[in-house]
Design an enzyme around this catalytic site. Structure first.
Site, mmCIF file in Angstrom:
data_model
loop_
_atom_site.group_PDB
_atom_site.id
_atom_site.type_symbol
_atom_site.label_atom_id
_atom_site.label_comp_id
_atom_site.label_asym_id
_atom_site.label_seq_id
_atom_site.Cartn_x
_atom_site.Cartn_y
_atom_site.Cartn_z
ATOM 1 N N THR A 73 -10.091 23.451 46.276
ATOM 2 C CA THR A 73 -10.060 24.692 47.092
ATOM 3 C C THR A 73 -9.290 25.800 46.125
ATOM 4 O OG1 THR A 73 -9.848 23.590 49.034
ATOM 5 C CG2 THR A 73 -9.269 25.825 49.043
ATOM 6 N N THR A 149 -6.440 19.401 46.633
ATOM 7 C CA THR A 149 -5.141 18.891 47.582
ATOM 8 C C THR A 149 -5.178 17.614 48.093
ATOM 9 O OG1 THR A 149 -5.622 20.011 49.735
ATOM 10 C CG2 THR A 149 -4.306 21.230 48.116
ATOM 11 N N ASP A 150 -6.507 17.081 48.360
ATOM 12 C CA ASP A 150 -6.494 15.733 48.981
ATOM 13 C C ASP A 150 -6.084 14.723 48.146
ATOM 14 O OD1 ASP A 150 -7.959 17.132 50.800
ATOM 15 O OD2 ASP A 150 -9.841 15.990 50.622
ATOM 16 N N LYS A 226 0.357 14.772 50.472
ATOM 17 C CA LYS A 226 -0.228 15.807 51.680
ATOM 18 C C LYS A 226 0.023 14.948 52.803
ATOM 19 C CE LYS A 226 -4.460 18.105 52.408
ATOM 20 N NZ LYS A 226 -6.039 18.443 51.965
HETATM 21 N N1 ASP Z 1 -11.095 18.495 49.693
HETATM 22 C C1 ASP Z 1 -10.372 19.366 48.558
HETATM 23 C C2 ASP Z 1 -10.251 18.668 47.665
HETATM 24 O O1 ASP Z 1 -9.185 17.933 47.641
HETATM 25 C C3 ASP Z 1 -9.301 20.065 49.235
HETATM 26 C C4 ASP Z 1 -8.719 21.101 48.480
HETATM 27 O O2 ASP Z 1 -8.720 21.387 47.389
HETATM 28 O O3 ASP Z 1 -7.509 21.455 48.999
HETATM 29 O O4 ASP Z 1 -10.490 19.155 46.399
#
Ligand code: ASP
Length: 403
Positions: A73, A149-150, A226
């Protein structure tokens, strides 16, 4: 403006035109893309697409950082045709979009991937480790890895095992893309740059610590998780406090006495991984077929209940898996506290079946460690011993309940 679409009438403020769609801010604060032909009361004409901005001027007197971009993201914007968030920015774009970064350091940028982190693989962790190691050997003052983040905690753990680093290696992401109100990308990136120029000397994750824009936490790469799907303060250190903080907007960094300091380690890369490993969470009523489906795997992490248990009826299947050559490590779904399989009967039976206690390691950290240990130990005895040693800050000697 007002648009008639399949779901009914959508009303909002027209912002701009992108990808052939009218971008409309709804009263909820979210931006959506709607087909202009379905809309009336356009208050502004469609502007020409913005030209790519000139690169930010870099100050030669500042320390040099490397930004390695993998996607997520932090490197995303909404695709206004589909409404989905997609990774589209490269590292240069991030720098251009967040000019504040130029006040902290000068940057070399490398776009390794542009993927959402659910699409990461152990092979990509290896590529990333090599790319970071290369930058460290080049002499940069620190490395920033922009990442979704995932699965950021898995990648940070993987690098913590594969690399020894004299400089900070800082993972950063954002929960909300740059074109959303309340995006956390600029502040997180500024905090990451500050941490990457600090006295830190280990792999860390730097993200918002509170829901306000006042502070980021620096988490050890092997102890972070997370904990929320969408909040900006989603990341937390588990079992230990954060190893540091970055105040915002001052960007002043405070490191805890436990944080490994810059220059402590010499650069090393040990990038072998045994990828044929799995992780499974026990649940009441779990069929032993689930355990048996891991036959042939080199390693398996169980996330057991409480002190580290599965039901008694799974123990035969677990013993057979161990006898067939799968190393099994027990962790706990509780996340906090240590596994201890010497208290209850089921635990003792699991130990007799050959299960190794995983201390207070997070299940996902234990999975990454098992991959690393199985590829780097001389034999299975050494691998079993290494699973119980602290290699990269993943095991604490003591935690919560004193076991
Ligand atoms: N689904 C995304 C990822 O982990 C969420 C994010 O970037 O925060 O790439």
């Amino acid at each position: 403006m007002e648009c008639r679409v399949a779901g009914g009438v959508r009303r909002g403020t027209y912002i701009t035109d992108r990808d052939g769609m009218a971008v409309v801010k709804l009263s909820s604060g979210y931006n959506i893309g709607l087909p202009p032909a379905a809309c009336t009361r356009l208050s502004r004409s469609v502007p020409a697409p913005a030209a790519k901005r000139a690169p930010v001027t870099q100050d030669a007197n500042l320390p040099e950082l490397a930004i390695i971009s993998t996607g997520g993201t932090i490197a995303s914007r909404i695709d206004y045709r589909t409404g989905a968030v997609t990774s589209q920015f490269d590292a240069d774009d991030i720098l251009t979009a967040i000019p504040d970064l130029a006040k902290v350091a000068r940057y070399r940028t490398k776009q390794l991937y542009t993927i959402l982190s659910e699409n990461m693989t152990p092979a990509i962790w290896q590529e990333l480790a090599r790319a970071v190691h290369e930058e460290i050997l080049r002499g940069v003052a620190g490395v920033i890895v922009t990442h979704g983040t995932d699965t950021m905690a898995y990648s940070a753990s993987a690098l913590a095992f594969m690399l020894k680093t004299p400089v900070p290696v800082v993972f950063v992401g954002s929960q909300r893309s740059a074109d959303r109100p309340s995006s956390d990308n600029a502040m997180n990136a500024a905090c990451a740059a500050a941490a990457a120029t600090s006295e830190l000397g280990e792999v860390a994750v730097v993200m918002h610590e509170t829901t306000s824009d006042d502070r980021c936490a620096i988490h050890r790469g092997t102890r972070v998780r997370k904990m929320h799907t969408s909040r900006r303060d989603a990341f937390a250190s588990v079992g230990i406090p954060p190893i540091g903080h970055v105040e915002y907007p001052s960007r002043s960094v405070m490191l805890s006495p436990d944080a490994v300091r810059r220059g402590t380690n010499r650069p090393e890369l040990h990038d072998r991984l045994e990828k044929h490993c799995g992780l499974v969470q026990f649940y009441p009523g779990m069929d032993e077929k689930v355990i048996r489906s891991f036959a042939g795997y080199k390693g398996l992490v169980l996330a057991g209940t409480g002190l580290g248990h599965t039901s008694t009826h799974l123990i035969t299947a677990i013993r057979e898996l161990v006898d067939g050559g799968t190393m099994i490590t027990m962790t706990s779904q509780c996340l906090n506290g240590r596994v201890c399989d010497r208290v209850y009967d089921t635990g003792r039976d699991l130990l007799k079946a050959g299960v190794i206690e995983g201390g207070d390691m997070l299940p996902e950290t234990a999975l990454v460690k098992l991959m690393w240990v199985l590829a780097n130990a001389r034999n299975s005895e050494q691998a079993a011993a290494m699973m119980q040693e602290n290699l990269a800050g993943e095991c604490n000697r003591r935690s919560g309940h004193g076991l």
